[in-house]
Design a protein around this motif. Structure first.
Motif, mmCIF file in Angstrom:
data_model
loop_
_atom_site.group_PDB
_atom_site.id
_atom_site.type_symbol
_atom_site.label_atom_id
_atom_site.label_comp_id
_atom_site.label_asym_id
_atom_site.label_seq_id
_atom_site.Cartn_x
_atom_site.Cartn_y
_atom_site.Cartn_z
ATOM 1 N N THR A 1 0.865 -1.174 0.000
ATOM 2 C CA THR A 1 0.000 0.000 0.000
ATOM 3 C C THR A 1 0.901 1.223 0.000
ATOM 4 O O THR A 1 1.830 1.312 0.815
ATOM 5 C CB THR A 1 -0.923 0.028 1.222
ATOM 6 N N TYR A 2 0.656 2.149 -0.914
ATOM 7 C CA TYR A 2 1.462 3.361 -0.995
ATOM 8 C C TYR A 2 0.791 4.477 -0.208
ATOM 9 O O TYR A 2 -0.404 4.728 -0.355
ATOM 10 C CB TYR A 2 1.637 3.797 -2.446
ATOM 11 N N ASP A 3 1.569 5.147 0.637
ATOM 12 C CA ASP A 3 1.084 6.267 1.436
ATOM 13 C C ASP A 3 1.624 7.558 0.842
ATOM 14 O O ASP A 3 2.809 7.877 1.001
ATOM 15 C CB ASP A 3 1.523 6.121 2.888
ATOM 16 N N ALA A 4 0.765 8.304 0.141
ATOM 17 C CA ALA A 4 1.198 9.513 -0.546
ATOM 18 C C ALA A 4 1.665 10.587 0.426
ATOM 19 O O ALA A 4 2.536 11.405 0.091
ATOM 20 C CB ALA A 4 0.066 10.047 -1.421
ATOM 21 N N ARG A 5 1.111 10.600 1.625
ATOM 22 C CA ARG A 5 1.480 11.629 2.591
ATOM 23 C C ARG A 5 2.939 11.535 3.001
ATOM 24 O O ARG A 5 3.632 12.539 3.124
ATOM 25 C CB ARG A 5 0.574 11.547 3.824
ATOM 26 N N GLY B 1 -9.422 7.382 5.264
ATOM 27 C CA GLY B 1 -8.924 6.234 6.006
ATOM 28 C C GLY B 1 -8.654 5.061 5.095
ATOM 29 O O GLY B 1 -8.329 5.224 3.910
ATOM 30 N N TYR B 2 -8.833 3.868 5.651
ATOM 31 C CA TYR B 2 -8.523 2.637 4.926
ATOM 32 C C TYR B 2 -9.568 1.574 5.241
ATOM 33 O O TYR B 2 -10.081 1.501 6.351
ATOM 34 C CB TYR B 2 -7.138 2.115 5.318
ATOM 35 N N VAL B 3 -9.859 0.763 4.235
ATOM 36 C CA VAL B 3 -10.682 -0.418 4.430
ATOM 37 C C VAL B 3 -9.766 -1.617 4.261
ATOM 38 O O VAL B 3 -8.896 -1.632 3.390
ATOM 39 C CB VAL B 3 -11.876 -0.467 3.453
ATOM 40 N N LEU B 4 -9.937 -2.609 5.139
ATOM 41 C CA LEU B 4 -9.078 -3.786 5.140
ATOM 42 C C LEU B 4 -9.903 -5.035 4.865
ATOM 43 O O LEU B 4 -10.954 -5.247 5.479
ATOM 44 C CB LEU B 4 -8.371 -3.949 6.495
ATOM 45 N N PHE B 5 -9.420 -5.855 3.953
ATOM 46 C CA PHE B 5 -10.023 -7.148 3.677
ATOM 47 C C PHE B 5 -9.033 -8.211 4.151
ATOM 48 O O PHE B 5 -7.839 -8.126 3.873
ATOM 49 C CB PHE B 5 -10.316 -7.299 2.185
ATOM 50 N N LEU B 6 -9.518 -9.201 4.873
ATOM 51 C CA LEU B 6 -8.640 -10.167 5.527
ATOM 52 C C LEU B 6 -9.263 -11.542 5.532
ATOM 53 O O LEU B 6 -10.478 -11.697 5.360
ATOM 54 C CB LEU B 6 -8.368 -9.737 6.970
ATOM 55 N N GLU C 1 -5.496 4.952 10.038
ATOM 56 C CA GLU C 1 -4.110 4.882 9.597
ATOM 57 C C GLU C 1 -3.803 3.460 9.127
ATOM 58 O O GLU C 1 -4.442 2.499 9.576
ATOM 59 C CB GLU C 1 -3.155 5.261 10.741
ATOM 60 N N ILE C 2 -2.812 3.329 8.259
ATOM 61 C CA ILE C 2 -2.471 2.004 7.732
ATOM 62 C C ILE C 2 -2.101 1.043 8.852
ATOM 63 O O ILE C 2 -2.413 -0.149 8.790
ATOM 64 C CB ILE C 2 -1.314 2.116 6.721
ATOM 65 N N THR C 3 -1.459 1.551 9.870
ATOM 66 C CA THR C 3 -0.995 0.691 10.966
ATOM 67 C C THR C 3 -2.005 0.573 12.102
ATOM 68 O O THR C 3 -1.680 0.055 13.162
ATOM 69 C CB THR C 3 0.343 1.203 11.516
ATOM 70 N N GLY C 4 -3.226 1.041 11.890
ATOM 71 C CA GLY C 4 -4.262 0.905 12.891
ATOM 72 C C GLY C 4 -4.362 2.121 13.803
ATOM 73 O O GLY C 4 -3.730 3.144 13.555
ATOM 74 N N SER D 1 -5.416 -7.210 2.780
ATOM 75 C CA SER D 1 -5.318 -6.232 1.707
ATOM 76 C C SER D 1 -5.858 -4.903 2.228
ATOM 77 O O SER D 1 -7.017 -4.823 2.649
ATOM 78 C CB SER D 1 -6.134 -6.697 0.491
ATOM 79 N N ILE D 2 -5.015 -3.869 2.221
ATOM 80 C CA ILE D 2 -5.371 -2.567 2.780
ATOM 81 C C ILE D 2 -5.585 -1.588 1.628
ATOM 82 O O ILE D 2 -4.674 -1.331 0.840
ATOM 83 C CB ILE D 2 -4.272 -2.044 3.717
#
Length: 316
Positions: free
Chosen positions: A131-135, A201-206, A225-228, A194-195
């Motif tokens: 997952t790429y974080d543009a920030r 924010g982010y949606v996660l499929f697991l 955040e990507i890391t929760g 998959s984030i």
């Protein structure tokens, strides 16, 4: 926790237009066959009728790791405009594969990223994704690993006593990796995360990998955040069958999540407009025979044409 989840359900509902498919775009699916023969592609204009590209031939053969497999390929478009791919190189190695491409046909020299080599008790590094974080300009690489004795083993029926948790590292150049950290311990055996960026924010499929009592199903979670921190995973989003390798895209105001119904030897999919209520649309799918766990990507018609040109040139 419930109010936190509600915020993200709301965000999901209002952000479809930002991720909508352009008229000239093409859906591209990367996948492998057999035990990990290499990179294959399929394409689609509507997201349901898929056709193998290049006569379903291997575009990139695996070259790193002891076992030299290429399973679970994940390709994303990076902040540099290029395409970046990671994959599983082995059932039992502590690293993953990485390569970069500008045309999705000609790839850079493959690298072995030693993401779990520092852990002598690590047994594997499965199904990495990016997952790429543009920030921050960083790439988050995450995967599932079992570390012997690290977590209480409640799933006593798990195959070979695997008890996975999700780990991650970050990088800006795929040369220097930050120290590996635990990403998520949801309290159960988890793989195939998959984030996906979604609004703010982010949606996660697991996949809940628990063998007994039997789960082996896909669920949804959310995070700012990507890391929760991550919300409590939802109930299963599909029927009573085993599934793995979720990969999501938005098509015409709907989320479409593809997955490998690996015991049935075919692909499945579900759709949703709100990430809460899901409809199984597996019977609408037309997929290449034998395709396994991969990821979906949206490219332009011009990029699709360049792929075909690059492949023809490569074969000469």
């Amino acid at each position: 926790m419930r109010s936190f989840a509600f915020v993200f359900f709301f965000l999901a509902a209002i952000n479809f237009s930002a991720a909508a498919q352009n008229d000239d775009s093409v859906f591209l699916f990367s996948y492998f066959k057999g035990n990990g023969d290499g990179l294959h592609y399929a394409y689609s204009k509507d997201g349901f009728k898929w056709k193998a590209m290049f006569n379903d031939s291997v575009v990139l053969k695996p070259a790193v790791g002891v076992d030299k497999l290429m399973r679970d390929p994940c390709i994303i478009r990076g902040g540099d405009g290029a395409f970046h791919m990671v994959w599983t190189v082995s059932w039992n190695e502590r690293g993953i594969g990485y390569a970069r491409s500008t045309d999705l046909v000609n790839w850079s020299r493959q690298q072995y990223l030693p993401v779990m080599e520092h852990e002598p008790g690590a047994r594997n590094s499965w199904a990495p994704e990016l997952t790429y974080d543009a920030r921050s300009g960083q790439y988050y690489i995450y995967w599932a690993t079992t570390i012997d004795g690290r977590f209480p083993q409640n799933d006593t029926a798990a195959e070979s006593k695997y008890n996975h948790r999700m780990y991650y590292t970050t990088t800006k150049d795929f040369k220097t990796l930050e120290p590996t950290k635990l990403l998520w311990d949801p309290g159960f055996n988890i793989i195939d995360l998959s984030i996906v960026p979604n609004g703010d924010g982010y949606v996660l499929f697991l996949k809940n990998e628990t063998r007994a009592p039997e789960e082996k199903n896909l669920r949804v979670s959310f995070a700012s955040e990507i890391t929760g921190p991550f919300t409590i995973p939802s109930e299963p989003i599909h029927g009573k069958y085993w599934a793995e390798g979720p990969s999501a895209v938005q098509i015409g105001g709907q989320w479409v999540v593809y997955f490998d119904k690996y015991r049935d030897h075919k692909y499945g999919a579900v759709t949703s407009s709100d990430l809460r209520n899901w409809t199984d649309v597996s019977d609408r799918l037309q997929m290449p025979k034998g395709m396994r766990h991969g990821t979906v990507l949206t490219i332009s018609a011009a990029e699709f044409a360049r792929m075909q040109k690059a492949f023809r040139k490569k074969k000469k």
